[in-house]
Motif scaffolding. Structure first.
Motif, PDB file in Angstrom:
ATOM      1  N   HIS A 114       0.853  -1.197   0.000  1.00 46.78           N
ATOM      2  CA  HIS A 114       0.000   0.000   0.000  1.00 46.78           C
ATOM      3  C   HIS A 114       0.882   1.238   0.000  1.00 46.78           C
ATOM      4  O   HIS A 114       2.091   1.161   0.213  1.00 46.78           O
ATOM      5  CB  HIS A 114      -0.888   0.001   1.252  1.00 46.78           C
ATOM      6  N   ASP A 116       1.030   5.192   1.879  1.00 47.50           N
ATOM      7  CA  ASP A 116       0.526   5.789   3.118  1.00 47.50           C
ATOM      8  C   ASP A 116      -0.382   6.993   2.881  1.00 47.50           C
ATOM      9  O   ASP A 116      -1.052   7.439   3.811  1.00 47.50           O
ATOM     10  CB  ASP A 116       1.673   6.151   4.057  1.00 47.50           C
ATOM     11  N   HIS A 180       4.688  -0.299  -0.086  1.00 48.11           N
ATOM     12  CA  HIS A 180       5.371  -1.159   0.870  1.00 48.11           C
ATOM     13  C   HIS A 180       4.388  -2.134   1.499  1.00 48.11           C
ATOM     14  O   HIS A 180       3.190  -1.836   1.606  1.00 48.11           O
ATOM     15  CB  HIS A 180       6.095  -0.343   1.944  1.00 48.11           C
TER      16      HIS A 180
HETATM   17 FE   LIG Z   1       2.318   1.920   5.464  1.00 55.59          FE
END
Ligand SMILES: [Fe+2]
Ligand SMILES: O=C(O)CCC(=O)C(=O)O
Length: 233
Positions: A114, A116, A180
């Protein structure tokens, strides 16, 4: 004194040169006593403070990030010590971190690849407690590459080995461009794709068995609602 917004010199020595811009990996950022203390504080929190998700559970401290602004809550002093220490490294452009996500992963648990997202200053700093893990990085899905299959395997770029007591700082492309995630596995076999291997205690070919890992994900949420909560009025 550092100028606001400048990364301090000591941190520059921890840059992971084998990864795209920019990852800093600082082994033994905290002592074993501090690690034990932080774990004790995390597990002291009342049960309702935990949110169970698939593959991990989490505690949210500092308020809920929201596009209209975060109704900010004062961090407990056991976290404030570290938000201040890390912010003094200059990683949030002179601002002080005001948000901490505590994630707990049992062996076999993880988090899907995903990004952030836009609610945070584009730097994430992580204090790692209890167990190592491998944080994996992926290219985003490229819709112009219709003839090339876009699998997790084909998009995989590299991994970072994060050891207990280490600090990881991600900025720039490592935050904004690459995704990540953490594989839900019990063991990690270290390959030449572990970009920070030379900065760790481990060696190529090692097989590391996971135990319970707790991560403190420390960030700065720029958009905060300037509200004084008045109770009893
Ligand atoms: Fe994350
Ligand atoms: O546990 C970690 O280090 C990663 C957590 C994460 O990616 C997140 O909370 O957004």
């Amino acid at each position: 004194m550092e100028k606001p917004g400048e990364i301090v010199k000591q941190l520059e020595t921890f840059v992971v040169k084998e990864a795209p811009s920019t990852a800093y990996y600082v082994p033994e950022f905290i002592s074993k006593d501090e690690e034990a203390y932080l774990l004790q504080q995390v597990y002291k929190a009342p049960k309702p403070k935990w949110t169970q998700l698939s593959g991990r559970r989490l505690q949210n401290w500092g308020g809920l990030p929201h596009p209209n602004g975060m109704l900010s809550e004062k961090l407990p002093s056991w976290l404030e010590k570290y938000t201040e220490k890390i912010s003094a490294l200059g990683v949030f452009s002179g601002k002080t971190a005001n948000h901490v996500l505590v994630n707990e992963y049992k062996p076999g648990e993880g988090i899907m690849p995903h990004e952030d997202g836009p609610l945070y200053h584009p730097t994430v700093t992580t204090i790692n407690l209890g167990s190592h893990t491998l944080l994996d990085f992926y290219h985003p899905i490229d819709n112009s590459q219709q003839d090339v299959p876009q699998t997790e395997k084909s998009r995989y770029l590299l991994s970072l080995l994060v050891e207990p007591r280490s600090l990881l700082v991600l900025q720039h492309d490592m935050y904004k461009y690459f995704l990540h995630g953490i594989q839900g596995v019990n063991q990690d076999i270290l390959t030449d794709r572990v970009a920070n291997l030379s900065a760790t205690n481990a060696s190529m070919g090692d097989c590391l068995t996971r135990s319970t890992r707790v991560s403190l994900t420390i960030r700065h949420v720029p958009k905060v609602l300037r509200t004084t909560v008045q109770l009893g009025k």
